[in-house]
Every structure is written in C-alpha cells, then in structure tokens.
Design a protein around this motif. Sequence first.
Motif, PDB file in Angstrom:
ATOM      1  N   ARG A 177       0.820  -1.215   0.000  1.00  0.00           N
ATOM      2  CA  ARG A 177       0.000   0.000   0.000  1.00  0.00           C
ATOM      3  C   ARG A 177       0.855   1.267   0.000  1.00  0.00           C
ATOM      4  O   ARG A 177       0.369   2.377   0.002  1.00  0.00           O
ATOM      5  CB  ARG A 177      -1.017   0.022   1.137  1.00  0.00           C
ATOM      6  CG  ARG A 177      -0.493  -0.137   2.528  1.00  0.00           C
ATOM      7  CD  ARG A 177      -1.599   0.081   3.541  1.00  0.00           C
ATOM      8  NE  ARG A 177      -1.911   1.482   3.769  1.00  0.00           N
ATOM      9  CZ  ARG A 177      -3.045   2.070   3.380  1.00  0.00           C
ATOM     10  NH1 ARG A 177      -3.980   1.404   2.743  1.00  0.00           N
ATOM     11  NH2 ARG A 177      -3.237   3.350   3.635  1.00  0.00           N
ATOM     12  N   ASP A 178       2.178   1.059  -0.021  1.00  0.00           N
ATOM     13  CA  ASP A 178       3.131   2.163  -0.183  1.00  0.00           C
ATOM     14  C   ASP A 178       4.502   1.544  -0.457  1.00  0.00           C
ATOM     15  O   ASP A 178       4.626   0.307  -0.516  1.00  0.00           O
ATOM     16  CB  ASP A 178       3.159   3.058   1.070  1.00  0.00           C
ATOM     17  CG  ASP A 178       3.393   2.272   2.338  1.00  0.00           C
ATOM     18  OD1 ASP A 178       3.928   1.137   2.246  1.00  0.00           O
ATOM     19  OD2 ASP A 178       3.064   2.751   3.424  1.00  0.00           O
ATOM     20  N   ALA A 181       2.672  19.525  -4.422  1.00  0.00           N
ATOM     21  CA  ALA A 181       1.594  18.694  -4.973  1.00  0.00           C
ATOM     22  C   ALA A 181       0.370  19.515  -5.364  1.00  0.00           C
ATOM     23  O   ALA A 181      -0.297  19.209  -6.350  1.00  0.00           O
ATOM     24  CB  ALA A 181       1.207  17.604  -3.973  1.00  0.00           C
ATOM     25  N   GLY A 182       0.094  20.580  -4.616  1.00  0.00           N
ATOM     26  CA  GLY A 182      -1.075  21.408  -4.894  1.00  0.00           C
ATOM     27  C   GLY A 182      -1.064  21.983  -6.299  1.00  0.00           C
ATOM     28  O   GLY A 182      -2.115  22.249  -6.885  1.00  0.00           O
ATOM     29  N   ILE A 242       4.047   7.614  -6.361  1.00  0.00           N
ATOM     30  CA  ILE A 242       2.708   7.830  -5.798  1.00  0.00           C
ATOM     31  C   ILE A 242       2.739   8.171  -4.293  1.00  0.00           C
ATOM     32  O   ILE A 242       1.888   8.915  -3.801  1.00  0.00           O
ATOM     33  CB  ILE A 242       1.819   6.575  -6.064  1.00  0.00           C
ATOM     34  CG1 ILE A 242       1.625   6.384  -7.578  1.00  0.00           C
ATOM     35  CG2 ILE A 242       0.474   6.649  -5.354  1.00  0.00           C
ATOM     36  CD1 ILE A 242       0.981   7.571  -8.297  1.00  0.00           C
ATOM     37  N   ASP A 243       3.715   7.650  -3.575  1.00  0.00           N
ATOM     38  CA  ASP A 243       3.762   7.869  -2.113  1.00  0.00           C
ATOM     39  C   ASP A 243       3.612   9.336  -1.688  1.00  0.00           C
ATOM     40  O   ASP A 243       2.796   9.639  -0.816  1.00  0.00           O
ATOM     41  CB  ASP A 243       5.070   7.317  -1.534  1.00  0.00           C
ATOM     42  CG  ASP A 243       4.891   5.908  -0.975  1.00  0.00           C
ATOM     43  OD1 ASP A 243       3.819   5.314  -1.219  1.00  0.00           O
ATOM     44  OD2 ASP A 243       5.814   5.415  -0.302  1.00  0.00           O
ATOM     45  N   PRO A 244       4.370  10.290  -2.295  1.00  0.00           N
ATOM     46  CA  PRO A 244       4.219  11.686  -1.842  1.00  0.00           C
ATOM     47  C   PRO A 244       2.801  12.204  -2.088  1.00  0.00           C
ATOM     48  O   PRO A 244       2.305  13.041  -1.335  1.00  0.00           O
ATOM     49  CB  PRO A 244       5.228  12.456  -2.703  1.00  0.00           C
ATOM     50  CG  PRO A 244       6.154  11.439  -3.260  1.00  0.00           C
ATOM     51  CD  PRO A 244       5.422  10.145  -3.320  1.00  0.00           C
ATOM     52  N   LEU A 245       2.145  11.681  -3.114  1.00  0.00           N
ATOM     53  CA  LEU A 245       0.789  12.149  -3.429  1.00  0.00           C
ATOM     54  C   LEU A 245      -0.220  11.605  -2.408  1.00  0.00           C
ATOM     55  O   LEU A 245      -1.120  12.331  -1.968  1.00  0.00           O
ATOM     56  CB  LEU A 245       0.385  11.729  -4.848  1.00  0.00           C
ATOM     57  CG  LEU A 245       1.348  12.153  -5.965  1.00  0.00           C
ATOM     58  CD1 LEU A 245       0.834  11.694  -7.322  1.00  0.00           C
ATOM     59  CD2 LEU A 245       1.522  13.668  -5.965  1.00  0.00           C
ATOM     60  N   THR A 246      -0.060  10.344  -2.032  1.00  0.00           N
ATOM     61  CA  THR A 246      -1.000   9.798  -1.029  1.00  0.00           C
ATOM     62  C   THR A 246      -0.765  10.483   0.319  1.00  0.00           C
ATOM     63  O   THR A 246      -1.698  10.695   1.082  1.00  0.00           O
ATOM     64  CB  THR A 246      -0.859   8.266  -0.852  1.00  0.00           C
ATOM     65  OG1 THR A 246       0.487   7.960  -0.548  1.00  0.00           O
ATOM     66  CG2 THR A 246      -1.278   7.511  -2.083  1.00  0.00           C
ATOM     67  N   ARG A 247       0.491  10.860   0.570  1.00  0.00           N
ATOM     68  CA  ARG A 247       0.776  11.554   1.833  1.00  0.00           C
ATOM     69  C   ARG A 247      -0.008  12.875   1.890  1.00  0.00           C
ATOM     70  O   ARG A 247      -0.574  13.229   2.917  1.00  0.00           O
ATOM     71  CB  ARG A 247       2.277  11.831   1.955  1.00  0.00           C
ATOM     72  CG  ARG A 247       2.837  11.260   3.272  1.00  0.00           C
ATOM     73  CD  ARG A 247       4.340  11.369   3.322  1.00  0.00           C
ATOM     74  NE  ARG A 247       4.969  10.304   2.582  1.00  0.00           N
ATOM     75  CZ  ARG A 247       6.070  10.425   1.841  1.00  0.00           C
ATOM     76  NH1 ARG A 247       6.680  11.580   1.725  1.00  0.00           N
ATOM     77  NH2 ARG A 247       6.578   9.394   1.234  1.00  0.00           N
ATOM     78  N   VAL A 248      -0.052  13.573   0.773  1.00  0.00           N
ATOM     79  CA  VAL A 248      -0.811  14.834   0.730  1.00  0.00           C
ATOM     80  C   VAL A 248      -2.303  14.537   0.888  1.00  0.00           C
ATOM     81  O   VAL A 248      -3.008  15.189   1.655  1.00  0.00           O
ATOM     82  CB  VAL A 248      -0.553  15.564  -0.614  1.00  0.00           C
ATOM     83  CG1 VAL A 248      -1.475  16.755  -0.779  1.00  0.00           C
ATOM     84  CG2 VAL A 248       0.899  15.993  -0.689  1.00  0.00           C
TER      85      VAL A 248
END
Length: 484
Positions: free
Chosen positions: A151-152, A279-280, A436-442
């Motif tokens: 999942r990460d 990310a924004g 993808i990890d930094p995006l799911t963190r956001v």
Amino acid sequence: MARHPTLVIFGASGSLTFRKLIPALFNLHRKKRLPEGLQIVGVARHAYDDESFRNELAEALRSDPQAPREPDAWAGFARAIRFVKGDVSEPDGLAAVRRVLDADGGRLLYLALAPWLYDKALVSLQRSGLAAPGPDEAAWRRVVIEKPFGRDLESARALNRRILEVFKESQVFRIDHYLGKETVQNILVFRFGNVMFEPLWHRNMIDHVQITVAESGTVGERGAYYDGAGVLRDMFQNHLLQLLSLIAMGAPNRFEANALRGEKVKLLDSVRRISPATAGRHMVLGQYDGYRGSAGVRRDTKTPTFAAVRLYIDNWRWHGVPFYLRSGKGLAKRMTEITIQLHRPPHNMFELTNGRSPEPNRISLGIQPDEGVHIRFQTKVPERGMEVRSSTLQYHFNEPGVPGPDAYERLLLDALNGDASLFMRHDEIEEAWSIIDPLTRVAEDPDAPAPPSYKVGSWGPPQADALIAGEGRAWVLDTASERD
Ligand SMILES: NC(=O)c1ccc[n+]([C@@H]2O[C@H](COP(=O)([O-])OP(=O)(O)OC[C@H]3O[C@@H](n4cnc5c(N)ncnc54)[C@H](OP(=O)(O)O)[C@@H]3O)[C@@H](O)[C@H]2O)c1
C-alpha cells in the motif's frame, strides 16, 4: 508416469476465482490452449469436496450471460479440477495440499487471497515445501501475486523481500491485469511495429499527452477496501503508471521480460517526483457526491475517488512535455484512452471561422471500450473556399460488439508458460510506489481539507479542468464514439 503441470489456486472459493480465473481457464480449454494434462487444485478453508466445488463453479458460469454454454466441453474441463481444504495462516495448514501434488510436475501457485494474507501464505508455501525446487527443470515452481502489491513503498519493499526469501525473481509473476489486455499490448505494436509514428514520439512534435482511466461505477460493495486505498493507490500506482510507461518508454531490443521491464523501470525512474510541498500545483483530488453514504465508508472520510495529476519526464525525449493523468469513479463514462496531442501548425495560411486557432493533430489510443486508434487531422471543407475542418481516421481492433479475450486468459497462459513479460518486476513496482507515495501523503494529511466534490455522471470536479486549462489545453476523449 506422465508429469502433469498443476495450477494451485489459493483463495479458490473467492470472487476472483469464480468471476475471472475459472472462466478464463475454461475459455483456454475450449480453445485447446492449456498445457497438456493441466491439473487445477483449488484451496480455501471452505468445506467443499471435488464434486461440490465443480458444481458451484459450473453454476456460477451458467449464471454469467457472457459465458459459453458448452456442457460437454465443461465436463472435460471439470475432470481436471479438484478441491483441497487448506489454511494458509496455519503452520500445517497446507500439508493436505502437498500430499495431492505431483512432486515431479511443474507447479503454478496462484495467490488469489486478500493482500494481508500474502505474507502468511508465502511463509506457508515455504514451510510446507510447496515452493521447494523440483527434481529438474520440468518440475518448475512459480508464484502469481495479485494486486494490490503493498500500500506504499515500504510495504511493497517488505513484501518483495519476503517473496525473494522464498522464490527467485524469475519465478515471480506480479499481476496488473491491465497488461493482459490486447489493447494495452497493442500500444507496443503500434509504437514499435511501425516506423511511421516513432519519429513523432518526441518533445519536438508532441505538445502533451493525456491518459484517462474513467469508471462510471461507484464503489458498490468495495467500500471498506476502497476507503482505505483511494484512487491513487487503486488506479494510479498500477494501471495509469503502466500505461504511462508503455506510451513513453524507449524501444526494448526484444519482446522479452527483462528487456521490456528494464525500459519501463528506466522510464519510471525518469518521472519527476512531486514533493508534498508542490503537490497542490500538480494534482487535483475529488470525491463524488454520496460517497460518504456508501456501505463500509467512513462518514467523515477524505478518501479521494478522483484524481488528476500532471507529471513530467526528465529525459531527452520528453523534457518539458506534460503528461496529464486522470482517473475516478462515478464519472460520465467507463472508458480508457491515451491521447497524444501534437503541436499546432506554427503558422496558419487557411481560413479559420470564428477566430479559431489552427487545430493540432491528435493520435488517440482507445483501450476500452472502443478498442482502436483515432488519428485527427485537418481537411478542406468542400465548396467553402479554403476553409478547413478536423477529420478523423479510425481503426478498430475488433468487430463492434465482439469483445476480445479476457486479460486473465493471456496472463494465466503466460504464467503457465513461464513468460513474465506482462508481469511486473520488483523494481518496477517500487519505482511506481515512489512516484505515488508523496501524493498519497498529501491526500491523507489529517490537516488537509476534504477534496472538492463532484456529481456522479460528470467528469470530476471543475478544478481538474482548471489544472489543464491554465496551460491553454483541455481534456479530450476522441474514442468516445458511437460504437459504445
Ligand atoms: N475479485 C476480483 O475481481 C479481483 C480483481 C482483481 C484483483 N483481485 C485481487 O484478488 C485477490 C482475491 O480477491 P477476491 O475478490 O477473490 O477475494 P475474496 O472473494 O474475499 O476471496 C478470498 C479467498 O481467500 C480465501 N481465504 C481467506 N482466508 C484464507 C486462509 N487463511 N487460507 C486459505 N484461504 C483463505 C477465502 O476462502 P475461505 O474463506 O473459504 O478460506 C476466499 O476463497 C485480492 O488480492 C484482490 O485484490 C480481485
């Protein structure tokens, strides 16, 4: 004595086995494409015997309107199916399975289990001796792992480590069923089986690329799983990044597992990582109206059911070319398309009505449901001076209404034959997670606001249009044709 290969399905009473694996195997049997003498052993904790298992499988097939009605073919196929009760989470839970297997035959161990059981199942396969090498090459051992794979990044690495304690990488087949689709494989043929398109595949010619993987369905009964995953894990980490790799990678020198996967890894490695701080600017999330009322979903959940992401690839070929990826549930249409938009003509010499600017050429690859290629170019409007309009050249892979084979047919056959080209290597999965990890963190930041909502049946929140419109571009869907 003949040495029969065996497919052992762990999770044989589950939905994947009933809905996908057995129908695909039966189709392969009808087409006489299964390896000679293949035995199928189903394993689960359920109290089936051979006969009741076969009967339930036959019943499920009968209730599927798409499935072929061929009782004689089924009878021949069903003779090769057995059921053995087993529990992958118990120390001796697979002893009975070991007893029924031919030690000298090849063995494909298919983990059709909930992801949290993979680790336990791998330990059990090792402990029970089911994964132990056979006496010679004909007694091969292979394992198929379903998605989701981790999942990460951290959990994917841990799972890879566990797998590689039990098997060698060459024995491991990690599934992304998208790669089994004929149309996805056609991307490779389109790009590398022709000389016509490859010279265009370059920053000098291409303005941007769009990838849309849209689902019209909502979460349905998958609410509990989906709410813990969200669209970034459920669709981006696997399907969208696979499509991105295939459309953007360099040419492998042969169609062979490591050559192909090496190019994909190189491409994923070149994708510029988006930091949580920026990310924004590159990502828009959304949640469809009514999602919070679905069964299994938290009432205050912020899980995104839609995302649009802009990625850049830092290499010579793609420098400065944006790749816009979007996917979501509850959207206007179920469809998957990749669009390559070329630059506009640098100077216009023709009549353009209503202050239009010259139209760019587009190459659109329809993955589903319209499986084909659409090429958009300019033509002259008859009897209207030199006025021009946009026209489309279309090619479809199948006759209308005739679906291609299910992805699982190709993937099961390849795994039985030892060809891992359409399966993911450990480093490929880890590269994808690291994007993808930094995006799911956001998305999962407890202080972040809830994602904007969108109406079921729309194309996501208006912010997704703004992401691309801010750069003078617009989402397009050229293969949403009258054929659907
Ligand atoms: N369903 C699909 O269309 C689909 C599509 C793509 C990917 N997948 C993936 O495929 C995997 C399986 O999904 P599914 O939908 O088939 O799940 P499911 O319907 O919940 O089936 C799970 C299976 O695991 C068995 N099981 C559970 N605990 C066990 C244990 N301790 N030992 C042995 N067997 C055990 C269950 O049988 P018993 O309870 O009888 O033991 C059942 O047969 C998941 O990783 C999923 O993400 C599924």
